[in-house]
Design a protein around this motif. Sequence first.
Motif, PDB file in Angstrom:
ATOM      1  N   ILE A  96       0.980  -1.313   0.237  1.00 12.40           N
ATOM      2  CA  ILE A  96       0.063  -0.104  -0.334  1.00 12.40           C
ATOM      3  C   ILE A  96       0.881   1.272  -0.347  1.00 12.40           C
ATOM      4  N   SER A  97       0.417   2.203  -0.919  1.00  9.79           N
ATOM      5  CA  SER A  97       1.536   3.294  -0.968  1.00  9.79           C
ATOM      6  C   SER A  97       0.759   3.920  -1.798  1.00  9.79           C
ATOM      7  N   TYR A  98       1.514   5.606  -1.719  1.00 13.58           N
ATOM      8  CA  TYR A  98       0.534   6.912  -2.528  1.00 13.58           C
ATOM      9  C   TYR A  98       2.205   7.396  -2.089  1.00 13.58           C
ATOM     10  N   TYR A  99       1.927   8.206  -4.368  1.00 10.98           N
ATOM     11  CA  TYR A  99       2.261   9.255  -4.641  1.00 10.98           C
ATOM     12  C   TYR A  99       1.496  10.612  -5.114  1.00 10.98           C
ATOM     13  N   ASP A 100       2.806  11.445  -4.601  1.00 11.34           N
ATOM     14  CA  ASP A 100       2.473  12.379  -5.043  1.00 11.34           C
ATOM     15  C   ASP A 100       2.502  13.132  -6.083  1.00 11.34           C
ATOM     16  N   LYS A 101       1.229  13.867  -7.326  1.00 10.03           N
ATOM     17  CA  LYS A 101       1.078  13.885  -8.782  1.00 10.03           C
ATOM     18  C   LYS A 101       2.040  14.267  -9.145  1.00 10.03           C
ATOM     19  N   ASP A 102       2.884  15.616  -8.816  1.00  7.37           N
ATOM     20  CA  ASP A 102       3.965  16.016  -8.856  1.00  7.37           C
ATOM     21  C   ASP A 102       5.257  15.867  -8.518  1.00  7.37           C
ATOM     22  N   ASN A 103       5.848  14.200  -7.374  1.00  5.11           N
ATOM     23  CA  ASN A 103       6.487  13.632  -7.188  1.00  5.11           C
ATOM     24  C   ASN A 103       6.739  14.818  -6.212  1.00  5.11           C
ATOM     25  N   GLY A 104       6.322  15.190  -5.323  1.00  9.29           N
ATOM     26  CA  GLY A 104       6.301  15.915  -4.251  1.00  9.29           C
ATOM     27  C   GLY A 104       6.912  15.291  -3.035  1.00  9.29           C
ATOM     28  N   MET A 105       7.463  15.333  -1.699  1.00 12.74           N
ATOM     29  CA  MET A 105       8.573  15.321  -0.925  1.00 12.74           C
ATOM     30  C   MET A 105       7.053  14.881   0.433  1.00 12.74           C
ATOM     31  N   ILE A 106       7.522  13.673   0.829  1.00 13.27           N
ATOM     32  CA  ILE A 106       6.374  13.641   1.726  1.00 13.27           C
ATOM     33  C   ILE A 106       7.203  13.876   3.271  1.00 13.27           C
ATOM     34  N   LYS A 107       7.390  14.499   3.773  1.00 15.85           N
ATOM     35  CA  LYS A 107       8.639  14.516   4.938  1.00 15.85           C
ATOM     36  C   LYS A 107       7.574  14.384   6.132  1.00 15.85           C
ATOM     37  N   GLY A 108       6.194  14.832   6.472  1.00 16.87           N
ATOM     38  CA  GLY A 108       5.832  14.762   7.207  1.00 16.87           C
ATOM     39  C   GLY A 108       4.204  14.731   7.678  1.00 16.87           C
ATOM     40  N   ILE A 109       3.954  13.146   8.433  1.00 15.83           N
ATOM     41  CA  ILE A 109       3.001  12.426   8.445  1.00 15.83           C
ATOM     42  C   ILE A 109       2.495  12.632   9.552  1.00 15.83           C
ATOM     43  N   ALA A 110       1.397  12.155   9.728  1.00 15.05           N
ATOM     44  CA  ALA A 110       0.271  12.245  10.881  1.00 15.05           C
ATOM     45  C   ALA A 110      -0.859  11.087  11.411  1.00 15.05           C
ATOM     46  N   THR A 111      -1.348  10.643  11.929  1.00  6.58           N
ATOM     47  CA  THR A 111      -2.498   9.512  11.969  1.00  6.58           C
ATOM     48  C   THR A 111      -3.514  10.045  13.251  1.00  6.58           C
ATOM     49  N   ASP A 112      -4.638  10.305  12.677  1.00  4.89           N
ATOM     50  CA  ASP A 112      -5.542   9.727  14.078  1.00  4.89           C
ATOM     51  C   ASP A 112      -6.502   8.852  14.345  1.00  4.89           C
ATOM     52  N   ASP A 113      -7.369   8.754  15.978  1.00 10.04           N
ATOM     53  CA  ASP A 113      -7.777   7.649  16.015  1.00 10.04           C
ATOM     54  C   ASP A 113      -9.575   7.324  15.037  1.00 10.04           C
ATOM     55  N   ARG A 114      -9.346   7.764  13.844  1.00 11.47           N
ATOM     56  CA  ARG A 114     -10.497   7.846  12.838  1.00 11.47           C
ATOM     57  C   ARG A 114      -9.974   6.939  11.645  1.00 11.47           C
ATOM     58  N   GLY A 115      -8.282   6.490  12.015  1.00 13.47           N
ATOM     59  CA  GLY A 115      -7.824   5.698  10.993  1.00 13.47           C
ATOM     60  C   GLY A 115      -7.221   6.502   9.898  1.00 13.47           C
ATOM     61  N   TYR A 116      -7.335   7.904   9.343  1.00 14.74           N
ATOM     62  CA  TYR A 116      -7.070   8.826   8.446  1.00 14.74           C
ATOM     63  C   TYR A 116      -5.969   9.079   8.964  1.00 14.74           C
ATOM     64  N   VAL A 117      -5.030   9.181   7.434  1.00 19.05           N
ATOM     65  CA  VAL A 117      -3.508   9.250   7.482  1.00 19.05           C
ATOM     66  C   VAL A 117      -3.808  10.847   6.686  1.00 19.05           C
ATOM     67  N   TYR A 118      -2.053  11.785   7.833  1.00 20.74           N
ATOM     68  CA  TYR A 118      -2.168  13.172   7.014  1.00 20.74           C
ATOM     69  C   TYR A 118      -0.585  13.515   6.473  1.00 20.74           C
ATOM     70  N   ILE A 119      -0.558  14.192   5.381  1.00 20.29           N
ATOM     71  CA  ILE A 119       0.375  14.016   4.890  1.00 20.29           C
ATOM     72  C   ILE A 119       0.973  16.093   4.769  1.00 20.29           C
ATOM     73  N   GLY A 120       1.930  16.390   4.757  1.00 20.11           N
ATOM     74  CA  GLY A 120       2.835  17.860   4.267  1.00 20.11           C
ATOM     75  C   GLY A 120       3.859  16.730   3.582  1.00 20.11           C
ATOM     76  N   ILE A 121       4.004  18.337   1.984  1.00 26.46           N
ATOM     77  CA  ILE A 121       4.316  17.740   1.004  1.00 26.46           C
ATOM     78  C   ILE A 121       4.721  19.217  -0.023  1.00 26.46           C
ATOM     79  N   THR A 122       6.215  18.884   0.308  1.00 24.09           N
ATOM     80  CA  THR A 122       7.265  19.978  -0.577  1.00 24.09           C
ATOM     81  C   THR A 122       7.292  19.183  -1.882  1.00 24.09           C
ATOM     82  N   SER A 123       6.905  20.209  -2.454  1.00 24.28           N
ATOM     83  CA  SER A 123       7.422  20.637  -3.886  1.00 24.28           C
ATOM     84  C   SER A 123       9.138  20.329  -3.879  1.00 24.28           C
ATOM     85  N   GLU A 124       9.020  19.861  -5.467  1.00 25.11           N
ATOM     86  CA  GLU A 124      11.215  18.965  -6.262  1.00 25.11           C
ATOM     87  C   GLU A 124      11.281  20.639  -5.523  1.00 25.11           C
ATOM     88  N   THR A 125      11.124  21.373  -6.705  1.00 22.90           N
ATOM     89  CA  THR A 125      11.549  22.657  -6.494  1.00 22.90           C
ATOM     90  C   THR A 125      11.527  23.286  -4.499  1.00 22.90           C
TER      91      THR A 125
END
Length: 375
Positions: A96-125
């Motif tokens: 199971i994986s996820y890729y940003d549509k613009d190949n951004g860098m996923i440096k920040g990740i969090a989860t909650d008690d509902r099972g959701y996943v939250y990500i922060g994405i830095t662009s390539e530039t």
Amino acid sequence: MVHKRATCIFLIILVLTSLVGISAQEEEREEETNRKVTFSNAQFSVLETYGMERMGAMYMRGFAVSKDGKYLYVGLVHGENGLFRLNTSDGSFDGISYYDKDNGMIKGIATDDRGYVYIGITSETAEGSVSIACLDKDLNELSYEVIEIDGKVGINGVEVAKKGERYYMYFITNYDVNTVRCYDVTDPGNISPAKDVGVNGVIYLDKFLGSPIAQANYLKIDEDGSIYLTANMNMFRPKGDTVLKIDKDWKKVQRIFALDDAYGIHLHKDYVFVSRYGEGESNVYILDKNLKVIEVVGWMPGCVNYSGVAVANGRIYIADQLFMGIDRIIVSEVIDDLVEPSRTKQVLTIVLISVGVVVVAIVVYSVKKLQKMLR
């Protein structure tokens, strides 16, 4: 008469024997697990290794664990940048994986008690904008937001906290724009800036921390709302130099702990875990909630940069970025102080207490009965 006396005496002996038997079983269980694993004597080992050939990407940066303890979510930020779900049991990638549509860098990740996943994405530039996304536990995208910000900008830490009936996502921006921003993610498919936090959802770190150069790395929010933050206050170290405890309203820094290379951070029970991005001297500091040192653990031969730390199922998990050109996850054995009481043990305790109450009642009744018979 004699028969009744004998019956009562036999009943008392039977009850007392049962009590002794229960006690003996408990002592036997304790003997079987007589080695108490503490922070100071816990052993660490390599859970699994990951590389470009296997994952298509490398440089493990984002690092989070699901609230049920089943999965680790990791971001790899060089190559085919992506978010990957791993099993905590053996570190295996479950596909199971996820890729940003613009190949951004996923440096920040969090989860909650509902099972959701939250990500922060830095662009390539790392210029002009950042992005955030909300995903379900299988990493299907529920929402995606591009946030335009002038200058060089990226996202490091991400955290999600519940306030009342609402959920808030916090994320750190850095490089030229050092802020903490907040979005209301109560509905993960319909997110928006939380206008009631900071200035229209933005906390400006230069003003809050009183330093024009201070940059934050990662953050965690406790159940009481207290914020724990790793930061680079003086910029003398490549990544970090300080751990801060901040009040729930982002009004005041309550505690400061100086720690070279402070980077990843995690909260569990009464402990604050901070991983050091230490260029071969990496380890994990275990602090109490007032940022006093309890123990330092996790150094391994050949370690490079501990970019993240998490706790699940009584174990400490550490992300080691670029060990011998690959990434690896280091894990501790189960540590007694980190284990949550199991449902089975709780039920067993209740049953034993109930049995004890019944047994005592029977003993009292039997003694009274015997006393009457002996009169």
